[in-house]
Design an enzyme around this catalytic site. Structure first.
Site, mmCIF file in Angstrom:
data_model
loop_
_atom_site.group_PDB
_atom_site.id
_atom_site.type_symbol
_atom_site.label_atom_id
_atom_site.label_comp_id
_atom_site.label_asym_id
_atom_site.label_seq_id
_atom_site.Cartn_x
_atom_site.Cartn_y
_atom_site.Cartn_z
ATOM 1 N N GLY A 232 0.814 -1.099 0.145
ATOM 2 C CA GLY A 232 0.010 -0.159 -0.037
ATOM 3 C C GLY A 232 0.792 1.143 -0.090
ATOM 4 N N ALA A 233 0.943 1.779 -1.122
ATOM 5 C CA ALA A 233 1.863 3.155 -1.409
ATOM 6 C C ALA A 233 0.974 4.449 -1.189
ATOM 7 C CB ALA A 233 2.613 2.968 -2.515
ATOM 8 N N GLY A 234 0.114 4.420 -0.326
ATOM 9 C CA GLY A 234 -1.006 5.865 -0.480
ATOM 10 C C GLY A 234 -0.170 6.511 0.596
ATOM 11 N N VAL B 76 -2.910 -0.996 3.093
ATOM 12 C CA VAL B 76 -3.839 -0.996 2.253
ATOM 13 C C VAL B 76 -5.200 -0.144 2.774
ATOM 14 C CG1 VAL B 76 -3.128 -2.760 0.949
ATOM 15 C CG2 VAL B 76 -5.053 -2.976 2.597
ATOM 16 N N GLU C 116 -1.341 14.369 8.244
ATOM 17 C CA GLU C 116 -1.127 14.803 6.794
ATOM 18 C C GLU C 116 -0.702 16.372 7.000
ATOM 19 O OE1 GLU C 116 -3.703 13.880 3.628
ATOM 20 O OE2 GLU C 116 -4.003 11.834 4.677
ATOM 21 N N LYS D 231 -6.180 3.471 18.554
ATOM 22 C CA LYS D 231 -6.094 4.200 17.259
ATOM 23 C C LYS D 231 -7.415 4.993 17.006
ATOM 24 C CE LYS D 231 -5.498 6.004 13.316
ATOM 25 N NZ LYS D 231 -4.350 6.321 12.225
ATOM 26 N N CYS E 235 -9.425 9.808 7.807
ATOM 27 C CA CYS E 235 -9.735 9.304 8.921
ATOM 28 C C CYS E 235 -10.793 9.403 10.014
ATOM 29 C CB CYS E 235 -8.368 9.250 9.762
ATOM 30 S SG CYS E 235 -6.900 8.334 8.998
ATOM 31 N N PHE E 236 -11.099 10.682 10.187
ATOM 32 C CA PHE E 236 -11.884 10.912 11.292
ATOM 33 C C PHE E 236 -13.089 10.459 11.314
ATOM 34 C CE2 PHE E 236 -9.596 14.808 13.207
ATOM 35 C CZ PHE E 236 -8.558 14.242 13.742
ATOM 36 N N LYS F 5 -7.231 20.373 4.819
ATOM 37 C CA LYS F 5 -6.478 21.139 5.623
ATOM 38 C C LYS F 5 -5.396 21.641 4.802
ATOM 39 C CE LYS F 5 -3.600 18.743 8.356
ATOM 40 N NZ LYS F 5 -3.039 17.719 9.466
HETATM 41 C C1 UDX Z 1 -5.063 3.846 4.162
HETATM 42 C C2 UDX Z 1 -6.357 3.909 4.705
HETATM 43 O O1 UDX Z 1 -7.039 4.904 4.372
HETATM 44 C C3 UDX Z 1 -6.301 4.131 6.240
HETATM 45 O O2 UDX Z 1 -7.422 3.591 6.970
HETATM 46 C C4 UDX Z 1 -5.201 3.267 6.918
HETATM 47 O O3 UDX Z 1 -5.033 3.471 8.173
HETATM 48 C C5 UDX Z 1 -3.978 3.318 6.089
HETATM 49 O O4 UDX Z 1 -4.136 3.052 4.727
HETATM 50 P P1 UDX Z 1 -3.945 5.846 2.819
HETATM 51 O O5 UDX Z 1 -2.628 5.511 2.917
HETATM 52 O O6 UDX Z 1 -4.147 7.242 3.166
HETATM 53 O O7 UDX Z 1 -4.545 5.255 4.204
HETATM 54 O O8 UDX Z 1 -4.825 5.128 1.791
HETATM 55 P P2 UDX Z 1 -4.770 5.277 0.100
HETATM 56 O O9 UDX Z 1 -3.740 6.536 -0.007
HETATM 57 O O10 UDX Z 1 -6.003 4.912 -0.210
HETATM 58 O O11 UDX Z 1 -3.342 4.111 -0.071
HETATM 59 C C6 UDX Z 1 -4.047 2.923 0.161
HETATM 60 C C7 UDX Z 1 -3.210 2.102 -0.992
HETATM 61 O O12 UDX Z 1 -3.212 0.551 -1.194
HETATM 62 C C8 UDX Z 1 -3.668 2.747 -2.482
HETATM 63 O O13 UDX Z 1 -2.304 2.971 -3.226
HETATM 64 C C9 UDX Z 1 -3.832 0.991 -3.258
HETATM 65 O O14 UDX Z 1 -3.655 1.088 -4.389
HETATM 66 C C10 UDX Z 1 -3.262 0.227 -2.528
HETATM 67 N N1 UDX Z 1 -3.756 -0.964 -2.206
HETATM 68 C C11 UDX Z 1 -4.966 -1.284 -1.789
HETATM 69 C C12 UDX Z 1 -3.042 -2.283 -2.647
HETATM 70 O O15 UDX Z 1 -1.854 -2.161 -3.036
HETATM 71 N N2 UDX Z 1 -3.738 -3.611 -2.492
HETATM 72 C C13 UDX Z 1 -4.784 -3.831 -2.579
HETATM 73 O O16 UDX Z 1 -5.341 -4.776 -2.327
HETATM 74 C C14 UDX Z 1 -5.789 -2.595 -2.104
HETATM 75 C C1 UDX Z 2 -5.724 12.859 12.109
HETATM 76 C C2 UDX Z 2 -4.948 12.481 13.274
HETATM 77 O O1 UDX Z 2 -4.609 14.052 13.766
HETATM 78 C C3 UDX Z 2 -3.759 11.625 13.217
HETATM 79 O O2 UDX Z 2 -3.056 11.321 14.342
HETATM 80 C C4 UDX Z 2 -4.105 10.289 12.554
HETATM 81 O O3 UDX Z 2 -3.341 9.305 12.375
HETATM 82 C C5 UDX Z 2 -5.019 10.580 11.193
HETATM 83 O O4 UDX Z 2 -6.147 11.353 11.358
HETATM 84 P P1 UDX Z 2 -5.225 14.209 9.679
HETATM 85 O O5 UDX Z 2 -6.603 13.669 9.197
HETATM 86 O O6 UDX Z 2 -4.130 13.977 8.647
HETATM 87 O O7 UDX Z 2 -4.709 13.258 11.127
HETATM 88 O O8 UDX Z 2 -5.458 15.457 10.027
HETATM 89 P P2 UDX Z 2 -5.468 16.655 11.206
HETATM 90 O O9 UDX Z 2 -4.667 17.559 11.922
HETATM 91 O O10 UDX Z 2 -5.879 15.699 12.299
HETATM 92 O O11 UDX Z 2 -6.974 17.428 10.805
HETATM 93 C C6 UDX Z 2 -8.229 16.554 10.607
HETATM 94 C C7 UDX Z 2 -9.397 17.775 10.328
HETATM 95 O O12 UDX Z 2 -9.494 18.414 11.556
HETATM 96 C C8 UDX Z 2 -8.795 18.835 9.185
HETATM 97 O O13 UDX Z 2 -9.882 19.205 8.362
HETATM 98 C C9 UDX Z 2 -8.459 19.985 10.034
HETATM 99 O O14 UDX Z 2 -8.771 21.127 9.198
HETATM 100 C C10 UDX Z 2 -9.379 19.936 11.282
HETATM 101 N N1 UDX Z 2 -9.172 20.634 12.477
HETATM 102 C C11 UDX Z 2 -8.067 20.387 13.007
HETATM 103 C C12 UDX Z 2 -9.901 21.587 12.699
HETATM 104 O O15 UDX Z 2 -10.994 21.832 12.198
HETATM 105 N N2 UDX Z 2 -9.675 22.264 13.992
HETATM 106 C C13 UDX Z 2 -8.635 21.949 14.563
HETATM 107 O O16 UDX Z 2 -8.589 22.590 15.758
HETATM 108 C C14 UDX Z 2 -7.880 20.869 14.284
#
Ligand code: UDX
Ligand code: UDX
Length: 463
Positions: free
Chosen positions: A8-10, A86, A161, A216, A272-273, A335
């Protein structure tokens, strides 16, 4: 040398593995993905995700001990430790649709690991998963009858992020959950040793598998809950002339509350949230705890309310009609400092404005392409404009939807002079200097603060 593989290279796999590679030059780190385009991008100068600091670290490690590949099977065979990141989206069908996590990619990956393994391995859950997923994974992986043994660990990702590299370099804590068996403990130690290359030992904590999986979900639920709490109060501030920034500052100075994550906004977004809270809600229902489920569900409902409320406030302030009015949206990313638009509240606002038939223009320094994809068909009804000055030209209103620092540096006098009057700014992030904008001539509508409105626009007064 340990062969480390990440499937998973996301956003998660792509930002954590380069950091591991840079701190562990003696280990070989390979990141695989079924998506060929994504892997090609990881191998190029144009990485598929925008994350401050990532380019540099990939440049330093790629080709040395960090590799990107589409050969999932071949790399599984060689790996000692396999991180699985993934995606685990919310299920859209069948039981638990709209709430439960869709584990099909995870299970498929587990079976793929099994089919291609000739040696015992450690499999690490990096994706966020419901509690007790590891149990199912252990059963699948250890159903081989060929003498291989798989230890499943949970090592949830807490990085955010936009600050992912900084968070990974200097984490508050690293959590590793595993079985209490001898082999489970050995596996935990192997993973702890990797992180210990750069993370102080006292920040690496180990727990049982279920605590780790649940932590988590709970961490994200608590963070999101703080945003929904402050946003709920922002609605009350708007009715009472209290100022949300002053309230947040006053309560945040209490050590027990703390000052972080109290920024009122148009709502939280990101991959995530929402997904993790819905997952928690589903788990509570599954275990017969409907009251607990309803409690957490309200965090998501409040977020939806805040997005809808922002659009309603815009419509009300602009004389109850925005049909045909040009409205410039500053920001599409969920964000600042990311190109990610998943669950972006900015795009929810965009949808709301389109429903009212506004003429929407989107500008964003990094997320325009993703916004276009994420909006799907609706993108045809939106104008994309990379230059914020052009986006605001002839607009009735600007809505600040992502807190990009660039937006604080713009020449708002120039912007004001190019807009239709009366000109409005709706600051969905309380990012700008509202008094200054008001002095220029804008009608300013912040979140959770009294609006600064003018009955007469300056030009007309002086005319
Ligand atoms: C993802 C999930 O959203 C999150 O819940 C989890 O905590 C970590 O993985 P993210 O890396 O942000 O987070 O997702 P995404 O950018 O969609 O990357 C997942 C990757 O997995 C995609 O590039 C997809 O192509 C790959 N994948 C998916 C595989 O390589 N094999 C599979 O069978 C399914
Ligand atoms: C979140 C968690 O912070 C991280 O620990 C987990 O691994 C993945 O999910 P992320 O979604 O990347 O990370 O960003 P985060 O900084 O948490 O912000 C989430 C959303 O909340 C954004 O839309 C941000 O703009 C919003 N936010 C954050 C607010 O509206 N107010 C705040 O005070 C903080």
């Amino acid at each position: 040398m340990t062969n480390i593989l990440c499937i998973g290279a996301g956003y998660v796999g792509g930002s954590t593995m380069p950091v591991i590679a840079s701190h562990c030059p003696e280990h070989r780190v390979v990141v695989v993905d079924i998506n060929e385009e994504r892997i090609a991008a990881w191998q190029s100068d144009q990485l598929p995700i925008y994350e401050p600091g990532l380019d540099e670290i990939v440049r330093q490690t790629r080709g040395k001990n960090l590799f990107f590949s589409t050969d999932v099977n071949g790399n599984i065979a060689e790996a000692d430790i396999i991180f699985v990141s993934v995606n685990t989206p919310t299920k859209t069908f069948g039981r638990g649709a709209g709430r439960a996590a869709d584990l099909q990619y995870w299970e498929k990956t587990a079976r793929q690991i099994l089919e291609n393994s000739t040696t015992s391995k450690i499999v690490v859950e990096k994706s966020t998963l419901p509690v007790r997923t590891a149990e199912a994974m252990e059963r699948i992986l250890n159903s081989n009858g060929n003498g291989l043994h798989f230890d499943v660990l949970s090592n949830p990702e807490f990085l955010a992020e936009g600050t992912a590299i900084r968070d990974m370099q200097n984490p508050n804590r690293v959590l590793v959950g595993g079985r209490e068996t001898e082999s489970g403990q050995r596996a935990i130690q192997a993973l702890v040793e990797i992180y210990a290359q750069w993370v102080p030992r006292d920040r690496i904590i180990t727990t049982n598998l279920w605590s780790s999986e649940l932590s988590k979900l709970v961490a994200n639920a608590f963070l999101a809950q703080r945003i929904s709490s402050i946003n709920a109060i922002s609605a009350l501030c708007e009715k009472t002339e209290a100022d949300i920034s002053e309230v947040a500052h006053a309560i945040g100075l209490d050590d027990r509350i703390g000052r972080y994550f109290l920024r009122a906004s148009i709502g939280f977004g990101g991959s995530c949230f929402k997904k993790d809270i819905l997952n928690l809600v589903y788990l509570c229902e599954h275990y017969g705890l409907p009251e607990v489920a309803r409690y957490w569900e309200q965090v998501v409902k409040m977020n939806e309310y805040q997005e809808a409320r922002f659009v309603s406030n815009m419509v009300a302030a602009m004389f109850n009609t925005i049909a045909g009015k040009r409205i410039a949206l500053f920001g599409a990313a969920f964000k600042a400092n990311t190109n990610d638009t998943r669950e972006s509240p900015a795009l929810e606002v965009c949808r709301g404005l389109l429903e009212e038939r506004a003429d929407v223009v989107i500008t964003d320094p990094h997320a325009m392409e993703n916004a276009r994809v994420y909006l799907g068909e609706l993108a045809n009804r939106v104008t994309f404009e990379s230059d914020p000055y052009s986006a605001a030209n002839h607009a009735h209103a600007i809505a600040i939807l992502t807190e990009w620092s660039q937006y604080t540096q713009l020449d708002y006098e120039r912007i004001y002079s190019s807009m239709v009057k009366p000109a409005f700014i709706f600051d969905g992030r309380n990012l700008l200097d509202h008094k200054k904008l008001y002095e220029i001539g804008f009608n300013v509508h912040p979140i959770g603060k009294p609006p600064l409105t003018r009955l007469v626009t300056p030009e007309f007064k002086h005319a």
